[in-house]
Motif scaffolding. Structure first.
Motif, PDB file in Angstrom:
ATOM      1  N   UNK A  41      23.344  10.516  -0.489  1.00  6.70           N
ATOM      2  CA  UNK A  41      24.687   9.947  -0.510  1.00  6.70           C
ATOM      3  C   UNK A  41      24.851   8.760   0.445  1.00  6.70           C
ATOM      4  N   UNK A  42      24.167   8.771   1.568  1.00  2.05           N
ATOM      5  CA  UNK A  42      24.248   7.663   2.523  1.00  2.05           C
ATOM      6  C   UNK A  42      23.108   6.651   2.319  1.00  2.05           C
ATOM      7  N   UNK A  43      22.566   6.617   1.098  1.00  5.20           N
ATOM      8  CA  UNK A  43      21.525   5.668   0.665  1.00  5.20           C
ATOM      9  C   UNK A  43      20.172   5.890   1.323  1.00  5.20           C
ATOM     10  N   UNK A  44      19.979   7.008   2.000  1.00  6.28           N
ATOM     11  CA  UNK A  44      18.709   7.284   2.649  1.00  6.28           C
ATOM     12  C   UNK A  44      17.626   7.684   1.671  1.00  6.28           C
ATOM     13  N   UNK A  45      16.381   7.292   2.018  1.00  2.00           N
ATOM     14  CA  UNK A  45      15.225   7.676   1.204  1.00  2.00           C
ATOM     15  C   UNK A  45      14.082   8.233   2.048  1.00  2.00           C
ATOM     16  N   UNK A  46      14.181   8.126   3.378  1.00  2.00           N
ATOM     17  CA  UNK A  46      13.081   8.596   4.212  1.00  2.00           C
ATOM     18  C   UNK A  46      13.498   8.857   5.633  1.00  2.00           C
ATOM     19  N   UNK A  47      12.695   9.691   6.292  1.00  4.36           N
ATOM     20  CA  UNK A  47      12.900  10.001   7.708  1.00  4.36           C
ATOM     21  C   UNK A  47      11.546  10.289   8.348  1.00  4.36           C
ATOM     22  N   UNK A  48      11.206   9.524   9.370  1.00  9.41           N
ATOM     23  CA  UNK A  48       9.954   9.725  10.109  1.00  9.41           C
ATOM     24  C   UNK A  48       8.727   9.761   9.190  1.00  9.41           C
ATOM     25  N   UNK A  87       2.545  -0.067   1.921  1.00 11.22           N
ATOM     26  CA  UNK A  87       1.595   0.583   2.832  1.00 11.22           C
ATOM     27  C   UNK A  87       2.164   1.851   3.460  1.00 11.22           C
ATOM     28  N   UNK A  88       3.386   1.782   3.976  1.00  6.26           N
ATOM     29  CA  UNK A  88       3.975   2.944   4.640  1.00  6.26           C
ATOM     30  C   UNK A  88       4.204   4.094   3.665  1.00  6.26           C
ATOM     31  N   UNK A  89       4.613   3.765   2.447  1.00  3.62           N
ATOM     32  CA  UNK A  89       4.800   4.815   1.432  1.00  3.62           C
ATOM     33  C   UNK A  89       3.462   5.477   1.120  1.00  3.62           C
ATOM     34  N   UNK A 139      -3.073   4.969 -11.783  1.00  2.00           N
ATOM     35  CA  UNK A 139      -3.705   3.890 -11.030  1.00  2.00           C
ATOM     36  C   UNK A 139      -2.806   3.617  -9.829  1.00  2.00           C
ATOM     37  N   UNK A 140      -3.352   3.714  -8.633  1.00  2.00           N
ATOM     38  CA  UNK A 140      -2.580   3.503  -7.408  1.00  2.00           C
ATOM     39  C   UNK A 140      -2.768   2.069  -6.914  1.00  2.00           C
ATOM     40  N   UNK A 141      -1.636   1.407  -6.651  1.00  2.00           N
ATOM     41  CA  UNK A 141      -1.641   0.047  -6.113  1.00  2.00           C
ATOM     42  C   UNK A 141      -0.847   0.070  -4.809  1.00  2.00           C
ATOM     43  N   UNK A 142      -1.437  -0.479  -3.758  1.00  2.00           N
ATOM     44  CA  UNK A 142      -0.766  -0.581  -2.468  1.00  2.00           C
ATOM     45  C   UNK A 142      -0.524  -2.060  -2.170  1.00  2.00           C
ATOM     46  N   UNK A 143       0.702  -2.361  -1.731  1.00  2.00           N
ATOM     47  CA  UNK A 143       1.062  -3.717  -1.342  1.00  2.00           C
ATOM     48  C   UNK A 143       1.048  -3.809   0.180  1.00  2.00           C
ATOM     49  N   UNK A 201       7.302   2.879  -6.646  1.00  2.00           N
ATOM     50  CA  UNK A 201       7.623   4.172  -6.034  1.00  2.00           C
ATOM     51  C   UNK A 201       7.990   4.074  -4.546  1.00  2.00           C
ATOM     52  N   UNK A 202       8.189   2.881  -4.017  1.00  2.00           N
ATOM     53  CA  UNK A 202       8.651   2.754  -2.636  1.00  2.00           C
ATOM     54  C   UNK A 202       7.797   1.805  -1.837  1.00  2.00           C
ATOM     55  N   UNK A 203       8.261   1.505  -0.682  1.00  5.55           N
ATOM     56  CA  UNK A 203       9.449   1.866   0.040  1.00  5.55           C
ATOM     57  C   UNK A 203      10.557   0.864  -0.141  1.00  5.55           C
TER      58      UNK A 203
END
Length: 183
Positions: free
Chosen positions: A12-19, A53-55, A70-74, A115-117
């Motif tokens: 609800x507060x637009x959050x998608x991640x923590x730590x 990268x962080x995701x 197929x996994x792609x990292x930016x 898929x993020x971030x």
């Protein structure tokens, strides 16, 4: 032009991640993510998941790279040796998509998923390549340190896919609903 979809769970507060992790533990929602990003109509093709990268490093070691995709990292800071050989590395989304278009000449890709971030989501929604947003609206606030960017007005809600559960879902007292928006 190869297009992509975006998938995210947003509270609800637009959050998608923590730590470096999800702020909630919703097994059914995670299963929806997995099934949706793996689903193919043509089993001779593969889906692609693109993430920052962080995701990528927030995924538990035993679950990465994400299987059957197929996994792609930016990243502009990682080197290819920092990732498993089967993970593709590109400095930004547009270069990754151009590479995938060339790869897709052989028609081996069915769906590309962002898929993020947060930064990748923002760049993706601004792109003319972005087709749909698959958003899980989590109906309560959670403490977060990573947030989903504002959704541009050009995206409008559409009817769910036949495979998408409709109505409010609930798990561990947390209500959520699957929404699909299209540009």
């Amino acid at each position: 032009m190869l297009k992509f979809n975006l998938i995210a769970a947003v509270c609800k507060n637009s959050g998608i991640g923590l730590n470096g992790d999800l702020p909630w533990c919703l097994k059914s929602e995670y299963e929806y993510f997995t099934l949706t990003t793996k689903r193919r109509r043509d089993t001779t093709k593969q889906n692609v998941v693109i993430m920052g990268r962080l995701t990528y490093f927030s995924i538990p070691v035993h679950e990465r790279p994400l299987e059957e995709r197929i996994n792609v990292v930016l990243s502009s800071t990682l080197l290819p040796m920092d990732l498993p050989k089967k993970v593709l590395l590109f400095p930004n989304l547009e270069i990754a998509m151009k590479h995938l278009e060339e790869y897709n000449i052989r028609k081996q890709i069915e769906t590309v998923w962002i898929v993020g971030g947060s930064g990748v989501y923002k760049e993706a929604m601004a792109s003319q390549r972005c087709h749909r947003l698959y958003i899980t609206q989590i109906k309560q606030e959670f403490k977060c340190d990573v947030f989903f960017p504002p959704i541009p007005n050009c995206f409008k809600e559409i009817d769910p896919d036949p495979e998408t559960p409709s109505g409010i879902q609930e798990e561990h007292g947390v209500q959520y609903e699957f929404k699909i928006l299209q540009k």
